[in-house]
Design a protein around this motif. Structure first.
Motif, PDB file in Angstrom:
ATOM      1  N   ILE A 142       1.608 -52.645  48.935  1.00 29.05           N
ATOM      2  CA  ILE A 142       3.052 -52.894  49.106  1.00 29.05           C
ATOM      3  C   ILE A 142       3.199 -54.009  50.049  1.00 29.05           C
ATOM      4  O   ILE A 142       2.529 -53.994  51.192  1.00 29.05           O
TER       5      ILE A 142
ATOM      6  N   GLY B  60       9.353 -54.000  51.864  1.00 26.96           N
ATOM      7  CA  GLY B  60      10.001 -52.766  51.166  1.00 26.96           C
ATOM      8  C   GLY B  60       9.208 -51.631  51.267  1.00 26.96           C
ATOM      9  O   GLY B  60       8.087 -51.543  51.672  1.00 26.96           O
TER      10      GLY B  60
ATOM     11  N   TYR C   9       8.360 -47.531  49.148  1.00 28.54           N
ATOM     12  CA  TYR C   9       8.818 -46.327  47.827  1.00 28.54           C
ATOM     13  C   TYR C   9       8.112 -45.095  48.425  1.00 28.54           C
ATOM     14  O   TYR C   9       7.192 -45.145  49.339  1.00 28.54           O
TER      15      TYR C   9
ATOM     16  N   VAL D 124      11.886 -46.330  44.897  1.00 26.18           N
ATOM     17  CA  VAL D 124      12.158 -47.173  46.019  1.00 26.18           C
ATOM     18  C   VAL D 124      13.118 -46.658  47.054  1.00 26.18           C
ATOM     19  O   VAL D 124      14.305 -46.190  46.731  1.00 26.18           O
TER      20      VAL D 124
ATOM     21  N   CYS E 251      11.507 -53.191  46.712  1.00 19.86           N
ATOM     22  CA  CYS E 251      10.187 -53.220  47.073  1.00 19.86           C
ATOM     23  C   CYS E 251       9.161 -54.070  46.021  1.00 19.86           C
ATOM     24  O   CYS E 251       9.427 -54.294  44.926  1.00 19.86           O
TER      25      CYS E 251
ATOM     26  N   CYS F 241       5.823 -55.344  45.254  1.00 14.29           N
ATOM     27  CA  CYS F 241       4.140 -54.996  45.511  1.00 14.29           C
ATOM     28  C   CYS F 241       3.220 -55.683  44.568  1.00 14.29           C
ATOM     29  O   CYS F 241       3.565 -56.403  43.665  1.00 14.29           O
TER      30      CYS F 241
END
Length: 220
Positions: free
Chosen positions: A158, A161, A163, A188, A194, A196
């Motif tokens: 990540i 953001g 999740y 999320v 998010c 990643c």
């Protein structure tokens, strides 16, 4: 946000010994740039490995060993990518140092391709056919990724953001180091997309029919 999800010990040892391909090496190195604990664990593994090499008995070497080594270098077999493990110090970049040469200094500058409602993707080409896949996802707040498993190893870091799934909440710096036995459905967190970084050996194995039909177009 404190890093709470770390790399598996086996992954750290494989990284320290140079046994990961380029896609997974980049994700591990990016996590190490964000995680003091795992970075120290790699240093410890490298120190132990160096100590063992200093005390191991010498083994006989075949007369053609050098020629075989040079042939492997010429073909690029087992090539390891060089990464910089320094921490993200004294920089306004929001991209971990090992990843900057591939995507630039800022996440806002990444070019995204819409692959599904609420899901954008950026492919990172490693330039070596047959290796694992490396890409980034940008998933809208509140978006639920369809439940899925994996045909092999998958590693998700990540960058921005967060999740949540059955394994917990994953925020910046956290890494999900998964194998083919794990099935999950990331959702999320509200308020922020998010972003990643993902390395995977095989395409994601979605459970529902619609997601499986869309997969050739989404390419996740």
């Amino acid at each position: 946000m404190k890093t709470t999800h770390h790399l598996d010990e086996a992954t750290l040892l494989r990284y320290a010994s140079g046994d990961l391909d380029s896609a997974f090496t980049i994700v591990v190195a990016a996590h190490l740039a964000m995680c003091d604990e795992c970075r120290q664990a790699v240093r410890d593994a490298e120190e132990i490995g160096g100590h063992m090499m200093d005390h191991v008995d010498e083994a006989p070497v075949a007369s053609d060993a050098f020629e075989k080594l040079m042939a492997r270098l010429d073909t690029g077999e087992n090539e390891q990518i060089e990464v910089d493990l320094r921490k993200n110090a004294q920089s306004d970049s929001d991209v971990p140092l090992p990843l900057r040469e591939l995507i630039g200094e800022h996440l806002d500058d990444v070019s995204w391709r819409l692959v599904a409602p609420g899901v954008r993707k950026h492919e990172i080409r490693m330039g070596k056919k047959g290796e694992s896949f490396l890409y980034m996802l940008n998933i809208s707040p509140g978006m639920a990724v369809p439940e899925h498993g994996h045909g092999g190893a998958e590693m998700t870091l990540i960058l921005s953001g967060a999740y949540r799934d059955k394994l917990g909440v994953f925020g910046p710096g956290d890494v999900a180091d998964l194998d083919e036995h794990i099935e999950h459905q990331p959702i999320v967190e509200p308020g922020e997309a998010c972003i990643c970084l993902v390395a995977t050996e095989t395409p994601t194995r979605f459970k529902d029919l619609i997601s499986r039909l869309m997969q050739p177009f989404v390419r996740i």
